[in-house]
Motif scaffolding. Structure first.
Motif, PDB file in Angstrom:
ATOM      1  N   UNK A  56       0.868  -1.188  -0.136  1.00 45.86           N
ATOM      2  CA  UNK A  56       0.291  -0.005  -0.165  1.00 45.86           C
ATOM      3  C   UNK A  56       1.011   1.368  -0.059  1.00 45.86           C
ATOM      4  N   UNK A  57       1.856   1.341   0.942  1.00 47.16           N
ATOM      5  CA  UNK A  57       3.088   2.509   0.974  1.00 47.16           C
ATOM      6  C   UNK A  57       4.161   1.896   0.882  1.00 47.16           C
ATOM      7  N   UNK A  58       4.825   2.635  -0.076  1.00 43.13           N
ATOM      8  CA  UNK A  58       6.590   2.112  -0.287  1.00 43.13           C
ATOM      9  C   UNK A  58       7.325   3.587  -0.090  1.00 43.13           C
ATOM     10  N   UNK A  59       8.166   3.452   0.908  1.00 44.37           N
ATOM     11  CA  UNK A  59       8.937   4.919   0.965  1.00 44.37           C
ATOM     12  C   UNK A  59      10.542   4.207   0.532  1.00 44.37           C
ATOM     13  N   UNK A  60      11.141   5.152  -0.257  1.00 41.68           N
ATOM     14  CA  UNK A  60      12.476   4.701  -0.983  1.00 41.68           C
ATOM     15  C   UNK A  60      13.442   5.692  -0.698  1.00 41.68           C
ATOM     16  N   UNK A  61      14.294   5.455   0.241  1.00 42.63           N
ATOM     17  CA  UNK A  61      15.289   6.586   0.419  1.00 42.63           C
ATOM     18  C   UNK A  61      14.891   7.886   0.926  1.00 42.63           C
ATOM     19  N   UNK A  62      13.817   7.984   1.829  1.00 45.83           N
ATOM     20  CA  UNK A  62      13.441   9.327   2.153  1.00 45.83           C
ATOM     21  C   UNK A  62      14.099   9.768   3.338  1.00 45.83           C
ATOM     22  N   UNK A  63      14.327  11.244   2.941  1.00 47.15           N
ATOM     23  CA  UNK A  63      15.285  11.915   4.354  1.00 47.15           C
ATOM     24  C   UNK A  63      14.473  13.276   4.349  1.00 47.15           C
ATOM     25  N   UNK A  64      14.916  13.795   5.686  1.00 47.69           N
ATOM     26  CA  UNK A  64      14.250  15.047   5.930  1.00 47.69           C
ATOM     27  C   UNK A  64      15.183  15.753   7.166  1.00 47.69           C
ATOM     28  N   UNK A  65      15.656  16.885   6.886  1.00 47.74           N
ATOM     29  CA  UNK A  65      16.589  17.647   7.720  1.00 47.74           C
ATOM     30  C   UNK A  65      15.893  18.793   8.183  1.00 47.74           C
ATOM     31  N   UNK A  66      16.142  19.385   9.293  1.00 53.13           N
ATOM     32  CA  UNK A  66      15.681  20.786   9.985  1.00 53.13           C
ATOM     33  C   UNK A  66      16.941  21.093  10.465  1.00 53.13           C
TER      34      UNK A  66
ATOM     35  N   UNK B 198       4.570  -0.859   3.938  1.00 49.29           N
ATOM     36  CA  UNK B 198       3.440  -1.053   4.378  1.00 49.29           C
ATOM     37  C   UNK B 198       2.398  -1.729   3.657  1.00 49.29           C
ATOM     38  N   UNK B 199       2.503  -3.125   3.852  1.00 47.16           N
ATOM     39  CA  UNK B 199       1.655  -4.081   3.247  1.00 47.16           C
ATOM     40  C   UNK B 199      -0.025  -3.705   3.053  1.00 47.16           C
ATOM     41  N   UNK B 200      -0.500  -3.943   2.087  1.00 47.19           N
ATOM     42  CA  UNK B 200      -2.187  -3.596   1.982  1.00 47.19           C
ATOM     43  C   UNK B 200      -2.762  -4.730   2.733  1.00 47.19           C
ATOM     44  N   UNK B 201      -3.720  -4.211   3.768  1.00 49.84           N
ATOM     45  CA  UNK B 201      -4.429  -5.161   4.386  1.00 49.84           C
ATOM     46  C   UNK B 201      -3.756  -5.450   5.898  1.00 49.84           C
ATOM     47  N   UNK B 202      -2.636  -4.878   6.074  1.00 51.90           N
ATOM     48  CA  UNK B 202      -1.998  -5.033   7.426  1.00 51.90           C
ATOM     49  C   UNK B 202      -2.224  -3.960   8.494  1.00 51.90           C
ATOM     50  N   UNK B 203      -1.787  -4.513   9.733  1.00 45.08           N
ATOM     51  CA  UNK B 203      -1.668  -3.250  10.585  1.00 45.08           C
ATOM     52  C   UNK B 203      -0.210  -3.033  10.879  1.00 45.08           C
ATOM     53  N   UNK B 204       0.303  -2.277  10.472  1.00 42.18           N
ATOM     54  CA  UNK B 204       1.783  -2.157  10.897  1.00 42.18           C
ATOM     55  C   UNK B 204       2.132  -1.008  11.895  1.00 42.18           C
ATOM     56  N   UNK B 205       2.860  -1.622  13.118  1.00 42.24           N
ATOM     57  CA  UNK B 205       3.397  -0.872  14.201  1.00 42.24           C
ATOM     58  C   UNK B 205       4.698  -0.229  13.656  1.00 42.24           C
TER      59      UNK B 205
ATOM     60  N   UNK C 278      14.452  11.301  -1.622  1.00 36.59           N
ATOM     61  CA  UNK C 278      13.538   9.981  -1.493  1.00 36.59           C
ATOM     62  C   UNK C 278      12.115  10.246  -2.332  1.00 36.59           C
ATOM     63  N   UNK C 279      11.457   9.166  -2.232  1.00 34.48           N
ATOM     64  CA  UNK C 279      10.335   9.235  -2.892  1.00 34.48           C
ATOM     65  C   UNK C 279       9.180   8.257  -2.238  1.00 34.48           C
ATOM     66  N   UNK C 280       8.024   8.757  -2.158  1.00 31.33           N
ATOM     67  CA  UNK C 280       6.817   7.984  -1.371  1.00 31.33           C
ATOM     68  C   UNK C 280       5.652   7.432  -2.407  1.00 31.33           C
ATOM     69  N   UNK C 281       5.187   6.472  -2.430  1.00 39.25           N
ATOM     70  CA  UNK C 281       4.544   5.782  -3.200  1.00 39.25           C
ATOM     71  C   UNK C 281       3.083   5.229  -2.633  1.00 39.25           C
TER      72      UNK C 281
END
Length: 257
Positions: free
Chosen positions: A1-11, A24-31, A56-59
């Protein structure tokens, strides 16, 4: 359902999220767990469009959503709740639910003036839908109570109810159990499980209550210092030496031993 690839954030000089890769797999409850400052909430804000990543990229379901604003993600079925509930305190619980639906005719002045019949019909439909949500969550006794007067747990159920007013595909839950008494926590747990099993909701949840996580989540992803430390079933993750050290530190690990 969600794929996060090399995501970074700096403050400034602080790297809050550092090259994260996860799914995050479709139909899962991910902690999603980790010590304070691990980058969990920042990652949620990046997924939900409140922040744009530096890299990075978010799908979502195979489509890139990197940098899309929250209202566009809302229409794509990606919703989130907050650790501190964001209710309209002067409206009733039912009215709060009814405001969730977007593009209502009565929102525009011309629509309210020129299409009163359509406005009334939409309000009737929205009320019926809200009442179904209220019944599902067992909130009937407080349906007409002003939201500002609700308990912390009831406000968390209201937040969950808002996601039920639309066709959610994935819901990000930010400490939905924080500050909630055990009775309402059981109801929240049951509601999440029912939404997952009966309606196919995918959930990802940040939570510090390990018992709550263990009851609901598979898999569990652990973050520390802006990175993914490990992931797996809750019972395995919670005895992982690296996870214990991340929470307690070396000195704390020694003392705990």
């Amino acid at each position: 359902m969600i794929r996060i690839a090399g995501v970074s954030k700096r403050f400034g000089g602080v790297v809050a999220v550092d090259g994260v890769n996860l799914e995050i797999a479709e139909g899962s409850i991910t902690g999603l767990i980790g010590p304070n400052g691990a980058g969990k909430t920042t990652l949620f804000n990046l997924i939900a469009g409140a922040l744009a990543p530096d890299a990075g990229r978010i799908f979502l379901g195979g489509e890139e959503i990197t940098g899309l604003p929250p209202h566009e993600l809302f229409h794509r079925g990606l919703l989130r709740t907050f650790q501190i509930a964001h209710e309209f305190s002067s409206l009733t619980l039912r009215e709060n639910l009814m405001t969730t639906l977007a593009c209502q005719t009565g929102e525009s002045l011309l629509g309210a003036w020129l299409k009163p019949t359509k406005v009334r019909e939409e309000e009737r439909t929205n009320r019926e839908r809200a009442d179904e949500v209220i019944d599902f969550l067992g909130l009937g006794p407080v349906a007409d109570e002003r939201a500002g007067n609700l308990s912390g747990g009831q406000k968390k159920l209201l937040e969950l109810g808002r996601t039920m007013m639309v066709d959610a595909r994935i819901v990000l839950l930010d400490e939905v159990g924080a500050g909630v008494n055990r009775t309402l926590l059981r109801r929240i747990t049951e509601s999440i499980l029912r939404l997952n099993l009966e309606r196919g909701y995918t959930f990802c949840m940040i939570e510090h209550d390990m018992e709550f996580i263990a009851r609901l989540c598979d898999p569990v992803i652990v973050m520390a210092e802006g990175r993914v430390l490990t992931e797996g079933p809750a019972d395995r993750v919670m005895v992982d030496e690296a996870v214990i050290e991340a929470y307690l530190g070396r000195g704390g690990r020694t003392a705990a031993s």
